[in-house]
Design a protein around this motif. Sequence first.
Motif, PDB file in Angstrom:
ATOM      1  N   ASP A 123       0.837  -1.184   0.000  1.00 25.09           N
ATOM      2  CA  ASP A 123       0.000   0.000   0.000  1.00 25.09           C
ATOM      3  C   ASP A 123       0.882   1.247   0.000  1.00 25.09           C
ATOM      4  O   ASP A 123       1.952   1.263   0.625  1.00 25.09           O
ATOM      5  CB  ASP A 123      -0.888   0.041   1.248  1.00 25.09           C
ATOM      6  N   VAL A 124       0.417   2.282  -0.697  1.00 26.44           N
ATOM      7  CA  VAL A 124       1.117   3.567  -0.703  1.00 26.44           C
ATOM      8  C   VAL A 124       0.114   4.679  -0.427  1.00 26.44           C
ATOM      9  O   VAL A 124      -1.074   4.549  -0.708  1.00 26.44           O
ATOM     10  CB  VAL A 124       1.852   3.843  -2.043  1.00 26.44           C
ATOM     11  N   ARG A 125       0.627   5.755   0.122  1.00 29.16           N
ATOM     12  CA  ARG A 125      -0.148   6.968   0.283  1.00 29.16           C
ATOM     13  C   ARG A 125       0.070   7.812  -0.966  1.00 29.16           C
ATOM     14  O   ARG A 125       1.198   7.886  -1.463  1.00 29.16           O
ATOM     15  CB  ARG A 125       0.287   7.726   1.533  1.00 29.16           C
ATOM     16  N   VAL A 126      -0.970   8.428  -1.485  1.00 34.08           N
ATOM     17  CA  VAL A 126      -0.830   9.280  -2.663  1.00 34.08           C
ATOM     18  C   VAL A 126      -1.115  10.722  -2.254  1.00 34.08           C
ATOM     19  O   VAL A 126      -2.054  11.011  -1.521  1.00 34.08           O
ATOM     20  CB  VAL A 126      -1.755   8.828  -3.828  1.00 34.08           C
ATOM     21  N   PHE A 127      -0.229  11.614  -2.708  1.00 35.77           N
ATOM     22  CA  PHE A 127      -0.307  13.047  -2.438  1.00 35.77           C
ATOM     23  C   PHE A 127      -0.365  13.767  -3.787  1.00 35.77           C
ATOM     24  O   PHE A 127       0.269  13.323  -4.736  1.00 35.77           O
ATOM     25  CB  PHE A 127       0.926  13.528  -1.682  1.00 35.77           C
ATOM     26  N   ALA A 128      -1.085  14.882  -3.839  1.00 38.08           N
ATOM     27  CA  ALA A 128      -1.147  15.642  -5.090  1.00 38.08           C
ATOM     28  C   ALA A 128      -1.354  17.118  -4.828  1.00 38.08           C
ATOM     29  O   ALA A 128      -1.901  17.537  -3.797  1.00 38.08           O
ATOM     30  CB  ALA A 128      -2.272  15.112  -5.978  1.00 38.08           C
ATOM     31  N   TRP A 129      -0.919  17.886  -5.793  1.00 33.17           N
ATOM     32  CA  TRP A 129      -1.219  19.306  -5.903  1.00 33.17           C
ATOM     33  C   TRP A 129      -1.844  19.471  -7.267  1.00 33.17           C
ATOM     34  O   TRP A 129      -1.265  19.022  -8.264  1.00 33.17           O
ATOM     35  CB  TRP A 129       0.053  20.146  -5.779  1.00 33.17           C
ATOM     36  N   VAL A 130      -3.020  20.054  -7.309  1.00 32.50           N
ATOM     37  CA  VAL A 130      -3.743  20.163  -8.567  1.00 32.50           C
ATOM     38  C   VAL A 130      -3.980  21.638  -8.874  1.00 32.50           C
ATOM     39  O   VAL A 130      -4.403  22.410  -8.008  1.00 32.50           O
ATOM     40  CB  VAL A 130      -5.095  19.390  -8.482  1.00 32.50           C
TER      41      VAL A 130
END
Length: 179
Positions: A171-178
């Motif tokens: 499992d991974v954590r996903v981070f974003a800037w949109v």
Amino acid sequence: MIVMPRTLDTARLHLRPPVAADAPAVFDYAGDARVTRFLDWATHLDLDDSRGFIDDVHWGWESGDDFCWVLIDRASDALVGTVGCQFDAHGAQFGYVLAHDAWGRGLATEATAAVFDAAREIDDVARFWATCDVDNRASARVLDKLGMREEGVLRRWSERPNHPGASGPRDVRVFAWVR
């Protein structure tokens, strides 16, 4: 084809594409199991692995969609890691790795911020994102400091071949800037 700056400078770092002579310094961190524990690529076993990585990076620059810079500590002139940015239909994805001796000094945040800022200059890219293993709290802090928002957990997303006891995707954590 995406155009990214070949060099970037921050207060403490000089970022540039790797060259063949960097292989021993790359091997110093990429061959360290402490460093590669949470990464999605295997720990380098010898200098040939590091040379192959540098060759791959060269072709990424040539393709114009996969960029990687080595991080040179201005104070010591030592190579202390890499930061990369890949472009695809989903946007720009970031990744970084630091030598163990460089941990805890904010260098990952500083280097990734420089690449993140350069990538945001490309108006056509709307999404900027990164993942980190669910157990990698330090990497999650870096992404948070960059202003990325955690979007959730991607279950069994990617292999972590160096993680103790890992069998299959983690499992991974996903981070974003949109935009």
